[in-house]
Write a protein that holds these residues in place. Structure first.
Motif, short mmCIF file in Angstrom:
data_model
loop_
_atom_site.label_atom_id
_atom_site.label_comp_id
_atom_site.label_asym_id
_atom_site.label_seq_id
_atom_site.Cartn_x
_atom_site.Cartn_y
_atom_site.Cartn_z
N UNK A 234 0.85 -1.20 0.00
CA UNK A 234 0.00 0.00 0.00
C UNK A 234 0.89 1.25 0.00
N UNK A 235 1.07 1.85 -1.18
CA UNK A 235 2.00 2.97 -1.29
C UNK A 235 1.54 4.18 -0.49
N UNK A 236 0.25 4.42 -0.40
CA UNK A 236 -0.25 5.54 0.39
C UNK A 236 0.09 5.38 1.86
N UNK A 237 -0.12 4.19 2.38
CA UNK A 237 0.20 3.92 3.80
C UNK A 237 1.71 3.98 4.01
N UNK A 238 2.47 3.46 3.06
CA UNK A 238 3.93 3.52 3.21
C UNK A 238 4.43 4.96 3.19
N UNK A 239 3.86 5.80 2.34
CA UNK A 239 4.26 7.20 2.33
C UNK A 239 3.88 7.88 3.63
N UNK A 240 2.70 7.59 4.14
CA UNK A 240 2.28 8.17 5.42
C UNK A 240 3.25 7.79 6.53
N UNK A 241 3.65 6.51 6.59
CA UNK A 241 4.59 6.06 7.61
C UNK A 241 5.96 6.71 7.40
N UNK A 242 6.39 6.84 6.16
CA UNK A 242 7.68 7.48 5.87
C UNK A 242 7.68 8.93 6.34
N UNK A 243 6.58 9.64 6.10
CA UNK A 243 6.46 11.03 6.55
C UNK A 243 6.37 11.12 8.07
N UNK A 244 5.72 10.14 8.68
CA UNK A 244 5.68 10.06 10.15
C UNK A 244 7.11 9.90 10.69
N UNK A 245 7.88 9.02 10.07
CA UNK A 245 9.27 8.83 10.49
C UNK A 245 10.08 10.11 10.29
N UNK A 246 9.84 10.80 9.19
CA UNK A 246 10.53 12.06 8.94
C UNK A 246 10.19 13.07 10.03
#
Length: 139
Positions: free
Chosen positions: A52-64
């Protein structure tokens, strides 16, 4: 003046892989903050949002956000992002845009989308690399 390395609590400790998650470089006017590319790993290196690319991007931005907070910075101080998107998922612009809008609202950074054949792990669909952030010195 030399670089300082930071290990943020809440994202995986990358030092054992030979790189820092966050580094600050002092200047006469303040600190320049650099953050490594962020992916959808939790602190225990589990992939969040497999497939799920949307969820992965959300998690990546959370990590950022966590990485930036470790040095007193925020997402809204990021001027630009580079998104490394697995080529097989470049067509998922709606999910990518949705995650960006959820994180940044009406004040998004400049963003470049770059299609890549692979990322560090096959399960990763996207990686977020922010521009440097400047923290002005008070006083």
């Amino acid at each position: 003046m030399s670089r300082s390395v930071h290990v943020p609590v809440g994202i995986f400790d990358s030092l054992r892989y030979g790189f820092a998650q966050v580094a600050t470089v002092p200047t006469p006017f303040g600190d320049v903050v650099y953050v490594s590319g962020q992916v959808a790993w939790d602190a225990e290196q589990n992939v969040v949002g497999a497939g799920d690319i949307g969820r992965q991007l959300s998690k990546s931005l959370e990590n950022l956000s966590v990485a930036l907070a470790s040095v007193g910075a925020k997402l809204d101080q990021v001027g630009a992002l580079r998104l490394y998107i697995k080529q097989s998922h470049l067509h998922e612009g709606k999910a990518i845009s949705g995650a960006l809008k959820a994180a940044f609202g009406d004040n998004p950074p400049c963003t470049t989308w770059i299609g890549v054949p692979n990322l560090a792990k096959d399960e990763f669909l996207i990686e977020v690399e922010p521009s440097a952030v400047f923290l002005a010195r008070n006083g």
